[in-house]
Design a protein around this motif. Structure first.
Motif, PDB file in Angstrom:
ATOM      1  N   LYS A   1       0.840  -1.189   0.000  1.00 43.79           N
ATOM      2  CA  LYS A   1       0.000   0.000   0.000  1.00 43.79           C
ATOM      3  C   LYS A   1       0.875   1.239   0.000  1.00 43.79           C
ATOM      4  CE  LYS A   1      -4.213  -1.738   2.199  1.00 43.79           C
ATOM      5  NZ  LYS A   1      -5.202  -1.522   3.305  1.00 43.79           N
ATOM      6  N   GLN A   2       0.368   2.296  -0.639  1.00 45.90           N
ATOM      7  CA  GLN A   2       1.096   3.552  -0.687  1.00 45.90           C
ATOM      8  C   GLN A   2       0.859   4.357   0.588  1.00 45.90           C
ATOM      9  OE1 GLN A   2       1.172   5.240  -4.909  1.00 45.90           O
ATOM     10  NE2 GLN A   2      -0.699   4.028  -4.961  1.00 45.90           N
ATOM     11  N   ALA A   3       1.573   5.472   0.711  1.00 50.60           N
ATOM     12  CA  ALA A   3       1.483   6.288   1.917  1.00 50.60           C
ATOM     13  C   ALA A   3       0.058   6.763   2.189  1.00 50.60           C
ATOM     14  CB  ALA A   3       2.430   7.486   1.810  1.00 50.60           C
ATOM     15  N   ASN A   4      -0.734   6.946   1.106  1.00 49.45           N
ATOM     16  CA  ASN A   4      -2.117   7.419   1.282  1.00 49.45           C
ATOM     17  C   ASN A   4      -3.093   6.277   1.537  1.00 49.45           C
ATOM     18  OD1 ASN A   4      -2.277   6.218  -1.220  1.00 49.45           O
ATOM     19  ND2 ASN A   4      -3.094   7.993  -2.294  1.00 49.45           N
ATOM     20  N   GLY A   5      -2.579   5.044   1.642  1.00 43.19           N
ATOM     21  CA  GLY A   5      -3.425   3.895   1.944  1.00 43.19           C
ATOM     22  C   GLY A   5      -3.945   3.139   0.740  1.00 43.19           C
ATOM     23  N   SER A   6      -3.742   3.674  -0.472  1.00 45.32           N
ATOM     24  CA  SER A   6      -4.238   2.999  -1.678  1.00 45.32           C
ATOM     25  C   SER A   6      -3.278   1.891  -2.096  1.00 45.32           C
ATOM     26  CB  SER A   6      -4.415   4.003  -2.816  1.00 45.32           C
ATOM     27  OG  SER A   6      -3.180   4.585  -3.175  1.00 45.32           O
ATOM     28  N   HIS A   7      -3.823   0.867  -2.727  1.00 43.37           N
ATOM     29  CA  HIS A   7      -3.011  -0.269  -3.193  1.00 43.37           C
ATOM     30  C   HIS A   7      -2.155   0.146  -4.390  1.00 43.37           C
ATOM     31  CE1 HIS A   7      -5.192  -3.188  -0.686  1.00 43.37           C
ATOM     32  NE2 HIS A   7      -6.267  -2.473  -0.962  1.00 43.37           N
ATOM     33  N   PHE A   8      -0.931  -0.335  -4.423  1.00 44.65           N
ATOM     34  CA  PHE A   8      -0.045   0.020  -5.532  1.00 44.65           C
ATOM     35  C   PHE A   8      -0.228  -0.949  -6.695  1.00 44.65           C
ATOM     36  CE2 PHE A   8       3.814  -0.063  -8.056  1.00 44.65           C
ATOM     37  CZ  PHE A   8       3.995   1.289  -8.303  1.00 44.65           C
ATOM     38  N   LEU A   9      -0.859  -0.475  -7.734  1.00 42.01           N
ATOM     39  CA  LEU A   9      -0.963  -1.182  -9.007  1.00 42.01           C
ATOM     40  C   LEU A   9      -0.655  -0.177 -10.110  1.00 42.01           C
ATOM     41  CD1 LEU A   9      -4.248  -3.250  -8.469  1.00 42.01           C
ATOM     42  CD2 LEU A   9      -1.911  -4.147  -8.505  1.00 42.01           C
ATOM     43  N   GLU A  10      -0.205  -0.669 -11.242  1.00 45.78           N
ATOM     44  CA  GLU A  10       0.160   0.204 -12.358  1.00 45.78           C
ATOM     45  C   GLU A  10      -0.828   0.046 -13.496  1.00 45.78           C
ATOM     46  OE1 GLU A  10       4.986   0.101 -11.548  1.00 45.78           O
ATOM     47  OE2 GLU A  10       4.130  -1.208 -13.084  1.00 45.78           O
TER      48      GLU A  10
ATOM     49  N   SER B   1      -6.095   3.368 -27.467  1.00 49.97           N
ATOM     50  CA  SER B   1      -6.866   4.421 -26.802  1.00 49.97           C
ATOM     51  C   SER B   1      -6.561   4.468 -25.314  1.00 49.97           C
ATOM     52  CB  SER B   1      -8.368   4.178 -27.002  1.00 49.97           C
ATOM     53  OG  SER B   1      -8.803   3.068 -26.214  1.00 49.97           O
ATOM     54  N   ASP B   2      -6.888   5.601 -24.699  1.00 49.92           N
ATOM     55  CA  ASP B   2      -6.816   5.727 -23.240  1.00 49.92           C
ATOM     56  C   ASP B   2      -8.243   5.630 -22.724  1.00 49.92           C
ATOM     57  OD1 ASP B   2      -5.873   6.224 -20.660  1.00 49.92           O
ATOM     58  OD2 ASP B   2      -6.148   8.391 -20.875  1.00 49.92           O
ATOM     59  N   ARG B   3      -8.782   4.405 -22.806  1.00 49.21           N
ATOM     60  CA  ARG B   3     -10.160   4.151 -22.396  1.00 49.21           C
ATOM     61  C   ARG B   3     -10.180   2.917 -21.502  1.00 49.21           C
ATOM     62  NH1 ARG B   3     -14.014   4.749 -27.637  1.00 49.21           N
ATOM     63  NH2 ARG B   3     -15.524   5.023 -25.969  1.00 49.21           N
ATOM     64  N   PRO B   4     -11.210   2.770 -20.648  1.00 49.87           N
ATOM     65  CA  PRO B   4     -11.275   1.600 -19.772  1.00 49.87           C
ATOM     66  C   PRO B   4     -11.264   0.270 -20.530  1.00 49.87           C
ATOM     67  CG  PRO B   4     -12.815   3.275 -19.028  1.00 49.87           C
ATOM     68  CD  PRO B   4     -12.294   3.738 -20.359  1.00 49.87           C
ATOM     69  N   SER B   5     -11.718   0.280 -21.764  1.00 46.88           N
ATOM     70  CA  SER B   5     -11.759  -0.949 -22.562  1.00 46.88           C
ATOM     71  C   SER B   5     -10.385  -1.320 -23.126  1.00 46.88           C
ATOM     72  CB  SER B   5     -12.750  -0.784 -23.719  1.00 46.88           C
ATOM     73  OG  SER B   5     -12.414   0.345 -24.520  1.00 46.88           O
ATOM     74  N   ASN B   6      -9.366  -0.512 -22.832  1.00 45.51           N
ATOM     75  CA  ASN B   6      -8.003  -0.807 -23.295  1.00 45.51           C
ATOM     76  C   ASN B   6      -6.988  -0.674 -22.165  1.00 45.51           C
ATOM     77  OD1 ASN B   6      -6.004  -1.370 -25.397  1.00 45.51           O
ATOM     78  ND2 ASN B   6      -5.405   0.787 -25.257  1.00 45.51           N
ATOM     79  N   ALA B   7      -7.466  -0.688 -20.926  1.00 42.82           N
ATOM     80  CA  ALA B   7      -6.561  -0.460 -19.792  1.00 42.82           C
ATOM     81  C   ALA B   7      -6.819  -1.460 -18.673  1.00 42.82           C
ATOM     82  CB  ALA B   7      -6.727   0.968 -19.270  1.00 42.82           C
ATOM     83  N   VAL B   8      -5.736  -1.912 -18.061  1.00 44.33           N
ATOM     84  CA  VAL B   8      -5.835  -2.842 -16.932  1.00 44.33           C
ATOM     85  C   VAL B   8      -4.920  -2.367 -15.804  1.00 44.33           C
ATOM     86  CG1 VAL B   8      -6.480  -4.907 -18.227  1.00 44.33           C
ATOM     87  CG2 VAL B   8      -4.066  -4.299 -17.994  1.00 44.33           C
ATOM     88  N   ALA B   9      -5.217  -2.809 -14.590  1.00 44.81           N
ATOM     89  CA  ALA B   9      -4.393  -2.516 -13.419  1.00 44.81           C
ATOM     90  C   ALA B   9      -3.544  -3.742 -13.122  1.00 44.81           C
ATOM     91  CB  ALA B   9      -5.278  -2.169 -12.224  1.00 44.81           C
ATOM     92  N   LEU B  10      -2.234  -3.580 -13.173  1.00 45.52           N
ATOM     93  CA  LEU B  10      -1.324  -4.710 -13.008  1.00 45.52           C
ATOM     94  C   LEU B  10      -0.318  -4.464 -11.892  1.00 45.52           C
ATOM     95  CD1 LEU B  10      -0.417  -5.418 -16.759  1.00 45.52           C
ATOM     96  CD2 LEU B  10      -2.199  -6.533 -15.385  1.00 45.52           C
ATOM     97  N   CYS B  11       0.137  -5.545 -11.275  1.00 49.76           N
ATOM     98  CA  CYS B  11       1.258  -5.442 -10.348  1.00 49.76           C
ATOM     99  C   CYS B  11       2.506  -5.160 -11.187  1.00 49.76           C
ATOM    100  CB  CYS B  11       1.411  -6.729  -9.543  1.00 49.76           C
ATOM    101  SG  CYS B  11       1.871  -8.172 -10.532  1.00 49.76           S
ATOM    102  N   PRO B  12       3.561  -4.626 -10.588  1.00 54.83           N
ATOM    103  CA  PRO B  12       4.770  -4.306 -11.362  1.00 54.83           C
ATOM    104  C   PRO B  12       5.324  -5.498 -12.138  1.00 54.83           C
ATOM    105  CG  PRO B  12       4.881  -3.276  -9.206  1.00 54.83           C
ATOM    106  CD  PRO B  12       3.671  -4.180  -9.183  1.00 54.83           C
ATOM    107  N   ASN B  13       5.239  -6.702 -11.561  1.00 57.44           N
ATOM    108  CA  ASN B  13       5.766  -7.893 -12.226  1.00 57.44           C
ATOM    109  C   ASN B  13       4.994  -8.186 -13.512  1.00 57.44           C
ATOM    110  OD1 ASN B  13       7.610 -10.190 -12.211  1.00 57.44           O
ATOM    111  ND2 ASN B  13       5.774 -11.433 -11.902  1.00 57.44           N
ATOM    112  N   CYS B  14       3.655  -8.177 -13.434  1.00 58.72           N
ATOM    113  CA  CYS B  14       2.845  -8.447 -14.622  1.00 58.72           C
ATOM    114  C   CYS B  14       2.991  -7.332 -15.653  1.00 58.72           C
ATOM    115  CB  CYS B  14       1.384  -8.617 -14.232  1.00 58.72           C
ATOM    116  SG  CYS B  14       1.010 -10.209 -13.439  1.00 58.72           S
ATOM    117  N   HIS B  15       3.150  -6.107 -15.153  1.00 59.55           N
ATOM    118  CA  HIS B  15       3.326  -4.975 -16.073  1.00 59.55           C
ATOM    119  C   HIS B  15       4.598  -5.160 -16.897  1.00 59.55           C
ATOM    120  CE1 HIS B  15       3.031  -0.319 -16.646  1.00 59.55           C
ATOM    121  NE2 HIS B  15       2.867  -0.995 -17.764  1.00 59.55           N
ATOM    122  N   ARG B  16       5.690  -5.516 -16.228  1.00 62.29           N
ATOM    123  CA  ARG B  16       6.943  -5.741 -16.954  1.00 62.29           C
ATOM    124  C   ARG B  16       6.830  -6.960 -17.868  1.00 62.29           C
ATOM    125  NH1 ARG B  16       6.626  -1.762 -14.839  1.00 62.29           N
ATOM    126  NH2 ARG B  16       8.158  -0.533 -13.679  1.00 62.29           N
TER     127      ARG B  16
END
Length: 238
Positions: A177-186, A198-213
């Protein structure tokens, strides 16, 4: 009175009066008190909006709901967002709402700066979300030493909220979790912005740093990226 004509000739004072009346009603509804829209409409017609009809004021209230809906903000249940709201009307209603302090437009402005984007997201995460943001179909590129894109803070905020602290790639909890209490995902754009994604919800996902890389550098990045469309139902190939 011609409602179509009325839609185009409201003064700034009238628009601000309508917005003030709307915000009053929204506050009543959010406080779980009984909202009498007919009574509030009548009060408006006894003041600045004395030359406007009941129907015309109701339609203007739906215009205001449209602006709030586009920002994923709560709106009055009995005033469904109006469709096909012209750009000129939208701009004037937004200006009236900003004048009345309904929202800070800078919080929602796209940015190409990652630090600014994250600051906006941290503010937006504290607010109630209604609906799904539209996002940006074709993000504008900002050329420099490193090419970046203007991105919608609403989209990143919504996707992170939707993930609720769980990586949408591997299904594991966020690493910390970050300093503000929110979970860290990228945030990851499945079709990269550099590839005209596009920068739309239908083309974006929240990933952990490992999955992002993994999406960017692993030997199985193509297969793993393809699997995201099965795991995350809102995704649509572009």
């Amino acid at each position: 009175m011609d409602i179509e004509k009325e839609k185009n000739d409201w003064s700034d004072e009238e628009l601000e009066a309508a917005v003030e009346g709307y915000l009053k009603m929204l506050a009543i509804e959010k406080s779980d008190q009984k909202l009498n829209k007919a009574h509030e409409n009548r009060l408006l017609r006894e003041g600045v909006l004395m030359n406007r009809s009941r129907v015309s004021i109701e339609y203007r209230m739906r215009n205001i709901s449209t602006v709030l809906h586009d920002l994923c903000l709560p709106y009055i249940v009995g005033y469904l967002p109006a469709k096909h709201l012209g750009a000129g009307v939208t701009q004037r209603v937004r200006a009236a709402m900003i004048a009345k302090g309904a929202f800070d437009p800078d919080d929602y402005a796209p940015t190409a700066n990652d630090q600014t984007l994250n600051t906006k997201v941290q503010k937006l995460e504290q607010r109630e979300f209604i609906g799904i943001p539209r996002g940006i179909d074709k993000p504008q590129r900002l050329n420099g030493t490193i090419s970046t894109f203007f991105r919608d803070p609403l989209v990143k905020t919504w996707v992170l909220k939707e993930a609720n602290g769980v990586c949408e790639g591997c299904g594991q909890d966020a690493p910390f979790k970050q300093a503000n209490g929110s979970h860290f995902l990228e945030l990851h754009h499945v079709k990269h912005l550099a590839d005209l994604g596009s920068d739309r919800p239908s083309n974006a996902v929240a990933l952990c740093p490992n999955c992002h890389r993994r999406c960017h550098y692993s030997s199985d990045r193509d297969e793993f990226t393809a699997s995201l469309y099965t795991k995350v139902k809102r995704l649509k190939p572009e």
